[in-house]
Motif scaffolding. Structure first.
Motif, PDB file in Angstrom:
ATOM      1  N   CYS A 106       0.860  -1.176   0.000  1.00 22.10           N
ATOM      2  CA  CYS A 106       0.000   0.000   0.000  1.00 22.10           C
ATOM      3  C   CYS A 106       0.901   1.232   0.000  1.00 22.10           C
ATOM      4  CB  CYS A 106      -0.935   0.004   1.205  1.00 22.10           C
ATOM      5  SG  CYS A 106      -0.105   0.076   2.799  1.00 22.10           S
ATOM      6  N   GLY A 107       0.341   2.374  -0.318  1.00 26.30           N
ATOM      7  CA  GLY A 107       1.152   3.591  -0.299  1.00 26.30           C
ATOM      8  C   GLY A 107       0.478   4.747  -0.998  1.00 26.30           C
ATOM      9  N   ASP A 108       1.188   5.869  -1.014  1.00 27.92           N
ATOM     10  CA  ASP A 108       0.636   7.101  -1.566  1.00 27.92           C
ATOM     11  C   ASP A 108       0.567   7.105  -3.081  1.00 27.92           C
ATOM     12  OD1 ASP A 108       3.365   7.154  -1.803  1.00 27.92           O
ATOM     13  OD2 ASP A 108       3.597   9.221  -1.183  1.00 27.92           O
ATOM     14  N   TYR A 109       1.122   6.109  -3.727  1.00 29.12           N
ATOM     15  CA  TYR A 109       1.142   6.057  -5.186  1.00 29.12           C
ATOM     16  C   TYR A 109      -0.034   5.277  -5.759  1.00 29.12           C
ATOM     17  CZ  TYR A 109       3.721   2.084  -3.407  1.00 29.12           C
ATOM     18  OH  TYR A 109       4.106   1.012  -2.666  1.00 29.12           O
ATOM     19  N   PHE A 110      -0.957   4.813  -4.920  1.00 30.41           N
ATOM     20  CA  PHE A 110      -2.152   4.140  -5.402  1.00 30.41           C
ATOM     21  C   PHE A 110      -3.266   5.166  -5.599  1.00 30.41           C
ATOM     22  CE2 PHE A 110       0.184   0.713  -3.416  1.00 30.41           C
ATOM     23  CZ  PHE A 110       0.065  -0.283  -4.373  1.00 30.41           C
ATOM     24  N   THR A 111      -4.188   4.850  -6.504  1.00 33.45           N
ATOM     25  CA  THR A 111      -5.303   5.742  -6.771  1.00 33.45           C
ATOM     26  C   THR A 111      -6.284   5.691  -5.610  1.00 33.45           C
ATOM     27  OG1 THR A 111      -5.075   5.371  -9.124  1.00 33.45           O
ATOM     28  CG2 THR A 111      -7.170   6.258  -8.385  1.00 33.45           C
ATOM     29  N   VAL A 112      -6.419   6.799  -4.942  1.00 38.07           N
ATOM     30  CA  VAL A 112      -7.376   6.945  -3.855  1.00 38.07           C
ATOM     31  C   VAL A 112      -8.023   8.321  -3.988  1.00 38.07           C
ATOM     32  CG1 VAL A 112      -6.200   5.387  -2.263  1.00 38.07           C
ATOM     33  CG2 VAL A 112      -5.631   7.791  -2.259  1.00 38.07           C
ATOM     34  N   ASN A 113      -9.027   8.588  -3.190  1.00 37.94           N
ATOM     35  CA  ASN A 113      -9.752   9.850  -3.281  1.00 37.94           C
ATOM     36  C   ASN A 113      -9.072  10.945  -2.479  1.00 37.94           C
ATOM     37  OD1 ASN A 113     -11.735   8.747  -4.925  1.00 37.94           O
ATOM     38  ND2 ASN A 113     -12.855   7.963  -3.166  1.00 37.94           N
ATOM     39  N   SER A 114      -7.847  11.274  -2.826  1.00 37.66           N
ATOM     40  CA  SER A 114      -7.126  12.342  -2.138  1.00 37.66           C
ATOM     41  C   SER A 114      -6.029  12.872  -3.039  1.00 37.66           C
ATOM     42  CB  SER A 114      -6.507  11.829  -0.845  1.00 37.66           C
ATOM     43  OG  SER A 114      -5.699  12.826  -0.272  1.00 37.66           O
ATOM     44  N   GLU A 115      -5.758  14.133  -2.925  1.00 42.58           N
ATOM     45  CA  GLU A 115      -4.640  14.741  -3.646  1.00 42.58           C
ATOM     46  C   GLU A 115      -3.433  14.918  -2.732  1.00 42.58           C
ATOM     47  OE1 GLU A 115      -4.431  15.232  -6.928  1.00 42.58           O
ATOM     48  OE2 GLU A 115      -6.355  14.167  -6.905  1.00 42.58           O
ATOM     49  N   LEU A 149      -5.254   6.198   3.252  1.00 37.87           N
ATOM     50  CA  LEU A 149      -6.420   5.595   2.621  1.00 37.87           C
ATOM     51  C   LEU A 149      -6.069   4.277   1.935  1.00 37.87           C
ATOM     52  CD1 LEU A 149      -8.103   8.814   1.211  1.00 37.87           C
ATOM     53  CD2 LEU A 149      -8.877   7.423   3.158  1.00 37.87           C
ATOM     54  N   SER A 150      -4.880   4.202   1.362  1.00 33.61           N
ATOM     55  CA  SER A 150      -4.428   2.962   0.752  1.00 33.61           C
ATOM     56  C   SER A 150      -4.279   1.872   1.819  1.00 33.61           C
ATOM     57  CB  SER A 150      -3.105   3.192   0.024  1.00 33.61           C
ATOM     58  OG  SER A 150      -2.599   1.997  -0.495  1.00 33.61           O
ATOM     59  N   ALA A 151      -3.658   2.216   2.934  1.00 31.28           N
ATOM     60  CA  ALA A 151      -3.501   1.248   4.037  1.00 31.28           C
ATOM     61  C   ALA A 151      -4.862   0.834   4.585  1.00 31.28           C
ATOM     62  CB  ALA A 151      -2.637   1.847   5.137  1.00 31.28           C
ATOM     63  N   HIS A 152      -5.758   1.788   4.709  1.00 30.66           N
ATOM     64  CA  HIS A 152      -7.103   1.492   5.205  1.00 30.66           C
ATOM     65  C   HIS A 152      -7.822   0.516   4.266  1.00 30.66           C
ATOM     66  CE1 HIS A 152     -11.359   2.276   6.205  1.00 30.66           C
ATOM     67  NE2 HIS A 152     -10.878   2.404   7.423  1.00 30.66           N
ATOM     68  N   ALA A 153      -7.693   0.738   2.953  1.00 29.56           N
ATOM     69  CA  ALA A 153      -8.298  -0.177   1.980  1.00 29.56           C
ATOM     70  C   ALA A 153      -7.694  -1.566   2.108  1.00 29.56           C
ATOM     71  CB  ALA A 153      -8.099   0.365   0.565  1.00 29.56           C
ATOM     72  N   LEU A 154      -6.383  -1.636   2.264  1.00 25.68           N
ATOM     73  CA  LEU A 154      -5.714  -2.927   2.397  1.00 25.68           C
ATOM     74  C   LEU A 154      -6.161  -3.641   3.670  1.00 25.68           C
ATOM     75  CD1 LEU A 154      -2.341  -4.047   1.385  1.00 25.68           C
ATOM     76  CD2 LEU A 154      -2.852  -4.261   3.806  1.00 25.68           C
ATOM     77  N   LEU A 155      -6.250  -2.914   4.768  1.00 28.33           N
ATOM     78  CA  LEU A 155      -6.685  -3.531   6.024  1.00 28.33           C
ATOM     79  C   LEU A 155      -8.126  -4.004   5.941  1.00 28.33           C
ATOM     80  CD1 LEU A 155      -4.978  -1.149   8.573  1.00 28.33           C
ATOM     81  CD2 LEU A 155      -4.367  -3.518   8.075  1.00 28.33           C
ATOM     82  N   GLY A 156      -8.962  -3.252   5.226  1.00 29.21           N
ATOM     83  CA  GLY A 156     -10.339  -3.675   5.017  1.00 29.21           C
ATOM     84  C   GLY A 156     -10.404  -4.971   4.226  1.00 29.21           C
ATOM     85  N   MET A 157      -9.526  -5.105   3.234  1.00 31.27           N
ATOM     86  CA  MET A 157      -9.464  -6.322   2.431  1.00 31.27           C
ATOM     87  C   MET A 157      -9.002  -7.495   3.299  1.00 31.27           C
ATOM     88  SD  MET A 157      -7.145  -8.604   0.810  1.00 31.27           S
ATOM     89  CE  MET A 157      -5.634  -7.716   0.971  1.00 31.27           C
TER      90      MET A 157
END
Length: 118
Positions: free
Chosen positions: A88-97, A105-113
């Motif tokens: 996970c990391g800041d280079y994944f497409t997430v809803n943030s600039e 948000l990437s880590a949160h998505a991964l933990l949710g998975m």
């Protein structure tokens, strides 16, 4: 070396992007002190009480954690069960600039998975 900190609590504090941009060239000690003051007020504790608990602190600015949209990976995270690998990391497409928020948000998505949550 984080495994050696089992008896310690690690606290990470993130500031709002506009405040961070205004402080980007400020002295790290001053930034740490201002953030500590804010945390103290949020949890209704005296600053001195929090200072007495701190063994070490580190200020890190995410100045370059803003990948160009064209280079972002088109998911919230990557996983490979065959390799036992999660990324996970800041280079994944997430809803943030903002880089640090993107990483969160990437880590949160991964933990949710990982937990099976959707």
């Amino acid at each position: 070396g984080r495994d050696k900190l089992e008896e310690l609590e690690v606290v990470v504090v993130h500031a709002q992007p506009d405040w961070t941009l205004a402080q980007v060239d400020s002295d790290p000690e001053m930034v740490a002190d201002r953030l500590l003051q804010e945390v103290a007020s949020l949890i209704d504790k005296p600053v001195k009480e929090l200072r007495d608990c701190i063994l070490t602190k580190h200020v890190h600015r995410w100045l370059y954690a803003r990948p160009k949209a064209a280079y972002r990976l088109a998911s919230g995270y990557l996983s490979s069960a065959a390799d036992n690998l999660l990324i996970c990391g800041d280079y994944f497409t997430v809803n943030s600039e903002f880089g640090v928020e993107s990483a969160f948000l990437s880590a949160h998505a991964l933990l949710g998975m990982e937990s099976g949550a959707k």
